[in-house]
Design an enzyme around this catalytic site. Sequence first.
Site, short mmCIF file in Angstrom:
data_model
loop_
_atom_site.label_atom_id
_atom_site.label_comp_id
_atom_site.label_asym_id
_atom_site.label_seq_id
_atom_site.Cartn_x
_atom_site.Cartn_y
_atom_site.Cartn_z
N ASP A 1 0.86 -1.18 0.00
CA ASP A 1 0.00 0.00 0.00
C ASP A 1 0.90 1.24 0.00
O ASP A 1 1.52 1.57 1.02
CB ASP A 1 -0.91 0.01 1.23
CG ASP A 1 -1.99 -1.07 1.18
OD1 ASP A 1 -1.78 -2.09 0.50
OD2 ASP A 1 -3.03 -0.89 1.83
N LYS B 1 -6.99 3.36 -3.41
CA LYS B 1 -7.41 3.35 -2.02
C LYS B 1 -7.62 4.78 -1.55
O LYS B 1 -6.86 5.68 -1.93
CB LYS B 1 -6.33 2.65 -1.18
CG LYS B 1 -6.53 2.64 0.32
CD LYS B 1 -5.37 1.91 0.99
CE LYS B 1 -5.41 2.04 2.51
NZ LYS B 1 -4.26 1.36 3.15
N LYS C 1 -10.36 0.19 -2.48
CA LYS C 1 -10.23 -0.02 -1.04
C LYS C 1 -10.55 1.27 -0.29
O LYS C 1 -9.73 2.19 -0.27
CB LYS C 1 -8.82 -0.49 -0.68
CG LYS C 1 -8.60 -0.71 0.83
CD LYS C 1 -7.20 -1.22 1.11
CE LYS C 1 -6.90 -1.32 2.60
NZ LYS C 1 -5.54 -1.83 2.89
#
Length: 329
Positions: A166, A229, A265
Amino acid sequence: MESQIAEHTAQLPQVGEPRNPGMELDLDWALGVEANTSAIERRCATLPGRRSVKKDYQAAWLLKAITLIDLTTLSGDDTAGRVRRLCAKARQPVRADLLKALDMGPITTGAVCVYHDMIETAVSALDGSGIPVAAVSTGFPGGLSPFHLRLAEIEESVKAGAKEIDIVISRRHVLSGNWQALYDEMKAFREACGDAHVKAILATGELGTLRNVARASLICMMAGADFIKTSTGKESVNATLPVSLVMIRAIRDYHERTGYRVGYKPAGGISKAKDALVYLSLMKDELGDRWLQPDLFRFGASSLLGDIERQLEHHVTGAYSAGYRHALA
């Protein structure tokens, strides 16, 4: 109940899909994107009242939500013991007696997300479970460390066993309109990840406008992001429905134009089971059932799991239990 859950086990991102290879930077496409804020907010305001599931259907959706959680601990006081306990919870996120009452087989969360220093502990604790370890990287949460160190951090995390990375983008590239720099940065991060899949954290609460969110989403996908995300969870504003709608529609546009599916996400601030249901209904409405699988949708959360488990116990027994009966770590 079991027949209502399509997937019971964690999956790596895109295992059932060709991985998004990215494309050449198309500034005409990206800069042509606009966002009608008032219309987006109206659409999102109506969603909780328009989509409601009850009883067995609600329990089935909540079990689905569990399989989509990146169970996360990103605290300065993380210890190996805490991470091992979190991994044990990821392996068995719902008490066995509740699963039996719901006629459900074993399920797991989608992944466990930790800082770099905790990767080896998490990998060891999850050995044999099929649950991947995700690591936050690139100077998380600010993304302001030297660029070569951010690349090195990715490489070290992959070497340590992380299957998902991430990363955080440089918000200044978005705020100053330097889209080429954002594209080049994201492309370099993708290359550094190698076979590990990359989730691009946009830190949407710091991007200023929904238009910037839409453009940053497209640029990151053009550069090869496997997921986009919302947030690090450390901003003052994290995941929201309007931001989610903008990002989801960017994913839909990208898929329609390129044929590649990119995951989504939402992270930060999603702590209640009812919120998870709203996000799931938004995904189903906008992208369809295919995006309700762990390879294309994740919740970045920790306390969400505890509330879902409480709701499942209420469904089984008719009474709410104390939070300590569903400890996470």
